[in-house]
Design a protein around this motif. Structure first.
Motif, PDB file in Angstrom:
ATOM      1  N   THR B  25       0.781  -1.151  -0.260  1.00 16.69           N
ATOM      2  CA  THR B  25      -0.088  -0.227  -0.010  1.00 16.69           C
ATOM      3  C   THR B  25       0.900   1.096  -0.130  1.00 16.69           C
ATOM      4  O   THR B  25       1.967   1.158   0.768  1.00 16.69           O
ATOM      5  N   PRO B  26       0.457   2.167  -0.702  1.00 13.70           N
ATOM      6  CA  PRO B  26      -0.709   2.513  -1.541  1.00 13.70           C
ATOM      7  C   PRO B  26      -0.311   2.551  -3.073  1.00 13.70           C
ATOM      8  O   PRO B  26      -0.926   3.138  -3.733  1.00 13.70           O
ATOM      9  N   GLU B  29      -2.772  -1.021  -6.290  1.00 11.79           N
ATOM     10  CA  GLU B  29      -3.806  -1.111  -7.679  1.00 11.79           C
ATOM     11  C   GLU B  29      -3.071  -1.144  -8.835  1.00 11.79           C
ATOM     12  O   GLU B  29      -3.841  -1.646  -9.945  1.00 11.79           O
ATOM     13  N   ILE B 109       1.023   4.474   5.934  1.00 18.90           N
ATOM     14  CA  ILE B 109       0.485   4.322   4.487  1.00 18.90           C
ATOM     15  C   ILE B 109      -0.207   5.419   3.912  1.00 18.90           C
ATOM     16  O   ILE B 109      -0.806   5.640   2.646  1.00 18.90           O
ATOM     17  N   GLN B 110      -0.153   6.575   4.735  1.00 20.21           N
ATOM     18  CA  GLN B 110      -0.736   7.899   4.138  1.00 20.21           C
ATOM     19  C   GLN B 110       0.418   8.653   3.063  1.00 20.21           C
ATOM     20  O   GLN B 110       1.712   8.187   3.318  1.00 20.21           O
ATOM     21  N   PRO B 111       0.096   9.560   2.272  1.00 22.26           N
ATOM     22  CA  PRO B 111       0.778   9.930   1.306  1.00 22.26           C
ATOM     23  C   PRO B 111       2.091  10.856   1.995  1.00 22.26           C
ATOM     24  O   PRO B 111       2.082  11.483   3.110  1.00 22.26           O
ATOM     25  N   GLY B 165       0.761   8.538  -2.241  1.00 22.95           N
ATOM     26  CA  GLY B 165      -0.463   7.925  -1.905  1.00 22.95           C
ATOM     27  C   GLY B 165      -1.704   8.761  -2.433  1.00 22.95           C
ATOM     28  O   GLY B 165      -2.679   8.203  -2.918  1.00 22.95           O
ATOM     29  N   GLN B 169      -4.413   7.183  -5.006  1.00 23.01           N
ATOM     30  CA  GLN B 169      -5.658   6.656  -4.706  1.00 23.01           C
ATOM     31  C   GLN B 169      -6.706   7.820  -5.097  1.00 23.01           C
ATOM     32  O   GLN B 169      -7.970   7.248  -5.150  1.00 23.01           O
TER      33      GLN B 169
END
Lengths: 220, 348
Positions: B25-26, B29, B109-111, B165, B169
């Motif tokens: 993460t992140p 995807e 996991i935050q930007p 992140g 996202q």
């Protein structure tokens, strides 16, 4: 809309399930006391029902979500009170299932009980403007993967085709044929077309079963 | 579509048919998207057993001359360090994506933008650079991915998309209508001699120091050409600016909001947004230093790009930092406050 005891919302990831789930829970709450919304999305830790926890609390809607949701602890743990959804038959619940087959896998834990009780609707949320579901064939593929992973069958389609904040009324109108084609190909009824409430007035009368959405605030 | 998906689809459009990665993460995807798409177009998606394995698989495919990529997030990119250096030492073109999260260590996991030093100053051992591209919209996530492959092939080196992140996202509409330049001829590729030439070898081991030095000098000659020709940046309201704000990626969007608000209050402020972080756009800062009374560097880090800003502006005007770290994002209000403070002579 008339709601069964359990409403499942599944679909391709990013199709808009969470916003629809929240709005449906709000609508059920208008006529029914014991309402719960369950966030079973344990795949994506970013955008989820728990971001609306305060609003749900104010409205008296019980939120069932992983203890780790919104904590940034990236652990795919299911909420422990998830089983109350199938054990407590007095609750009307909306279940926001994680995206794609990966997200729906978690549902397999309770789907046999939901099927056995047979008082549910399972809606496939579709968005023509998502890159992996631009047409009927690709949408059917995602749908089959979700049904297999979650061990259940869909009962209806929700057209939530949008381009985020830039969605125009024309974008929504241009998605209708796609939604009808998906409905025809699956034999499932097109339950509604959901749009941001800012587009509702413009589209009212042009689309059957238009469902206005109050969109969840995104975190900065 | 999502920023991460835009990178993946743009890579496919650019002709990338090989993706190797490891989930984190992140950025996951990107891998998830590739896992769905690659089998349908005759490509190869492989979830490697580790980040190190993934980057070495990239080296392998790059050697054969095919467009190849991997993606990860901060701690994962650290693990890839050895491979990044080997790719540089063997002059292999490839695309690396870093969707940054807060650090150091496992961090959060935050930007974040705190891998700026790592990305722009080499990223691993030895003398080398990567071309570092910093998108500030989902559209640019796609555009710069295509550009990244083209530059990598043109200069036989690694390009890195340095996102964060938030960029990974966030969802925005994207146009994927690209006019992709075909990959150039790669006579060095280890793609079979067909019994018509000598074997090609891709290698980063040079035991003769004279030869190794020569390789380094040659590489740095190429870097000079890149610095002269490939620098990209955006200027916003800089014509009459008396204060310059600088920021890249998501921070530049926050900065633009603050600049719009400051302009409403009559403060003449503009933005320089580096798009290539290496090569760093020196020229606009050199010019700005003759025009503005100070520069504010807005960063999601403890202040990393600010060092390049000071060098580029030759310390002619004060350069201050407006930042959040650890996964937090500065608010437009915080940036506006910094602008007002500098306008009132508060710059140190």
């Amino acid at each position: 809309m008339e709601y069964k005891r359990i409403t499942l919302l599944c679909g391709h990831y990013g199709s808009g399930k969470t916003n629809i789930a929240l709005n449906m829970a709000y609508e059920i709450k208008e006529n029914y006391d014991n309402v719960a919304i369950a966030d079973l999305d344990i795949v994506n830790p970013y955008f989820r029902t728990k971001d609306s926890a305060e609003e749900l609390k104010e409205k008296g809607i019980r939120l069932i979500a992983s203890e780790y949701a919104g904590t940034n602890v990236d652990i795919p743990a299911l909420p422990q009170d998830m089983y109350s959804l199938t054990d407590d038959k007095t609750v009307k619940a909306v279940i926001d299932v994680g995206g794609d087959d990966r997200g729906a896998l978690a549902l397999g834990r309770i789907s046999p009980k939901i099927m056995a009780e047979n008082d549910y609707e399972a809606f496939l949320v579709i968005n023509k403007y998502r890159p992996l579901t631009p047409d009927v064939a690709s949408t059917l593929e995602v749908m089959a993967e979700i049904e297999t992973a979650g061990s259940f069958k869909f009962t209806g389609i929700i057209n939530n085709s949008n381009l985020g904040v830039q969605t125009t009324a024309e974008d929504v109108l241009n998605s209708l044929k796609y939604a009808e084609d998906v409905s025809k190909a699956t034999g499932l009824p097109l339950i509604c077309t959901s749009v941001n409430k800012t587009l509702f007035d413009e589209l009212c009368g042009k689309i059957d079963n238009l469902f206005p959405l109050k969109l969840q605030k995104k975190i900065n | 579509m999502k920023g991460n998906e835009a990178i993946a689809e743009a890579a496919i459009i650019a002709g990338c048919r090989h993706y190797f990665g490891y989930p984190i993460t992140p950025q996951t995807e990107i891998a998830a998207y590739m896992a769905k798409r690659m089998p349908k177009i005759g490509g190869c998606f492989l979830q490697a057993e580790s980040e190190i394995a993934a980057i070495n698989m990239v080296y392998g495919v790059a050697s054969t001359g095919h467009r190849v990529m991997t993606s990860s997030s901060s701690p994962g990119v650290s693990l890839k360090g050895e491979g990044l250096s080997y790719l540089a030492g063997a002059d292999m073109p490839a695309l690396i994506v870093n969707v940054q999260r807060g650090g150091p260590g496992l961090g959060g996991i935050q930007p974040s933008q705190s891998d700026y030093f790592q990305a722009t100053k080499g990223g691993a051992h030895g003398d080398f650079h990567m071309i570092v591209l910093a998108p500030a919209s989902v559209q640019e996530m796609a555009d710069l991915t295509v550009k990244g492959f083209e530059l990598a092939d043109k200069y036989r080196m690694t390009s890195m998309i340095l996102a964060d992140g938030t960029m990974g996202q966030m969802m925005e509409p994207v146009s994927l209508d690209f006019d992709v330049k075909p990959a150039p001829e790669k006579p060095w590729a280890t793609n079979g001699t067909n019994l018509e030439r000598e074997h090609n070898i891709t290698n980063s081991l040079f035991l003769s120091p004279e030869k190794l030095e020569e390789e380094n000098f040659k590489r740095y000659e190429r870097y000079k050409v890149i610095e002269e020709n490939e620098t990209m940046y955006e200027e916003y309201m800089m014509e009459d600016a008396e204060i310059c704000v600088t920021a890249f990626g998501i921070a530049s969007r926050v900065a633009k909001n603050a600049i719009d608000e400051a302009r409403k209050q009559g403060i003449k402020v503009g933005l320089i947004r580096p798009i290539t972080l290496w090569p760093f756009p020196v020229a606009p800062f050199k010019k700005a230093a003759e025009q503005v009374k100070g520069i504010i560097s807005v960063e999601l880090s403890m202040g990393q790009m600010i060092e390049d800003v000071r060098l580029a502006s030759e310390c002619k005007v004060p350069v201050t930092l407006c930042n959040r770290a650890g996964g937090m994002i500065p608010s437009p209000e915080q940036v506006l406050e910094a602008i007002i403070s500098m306008n009132n002579g508060g710059a140190k």
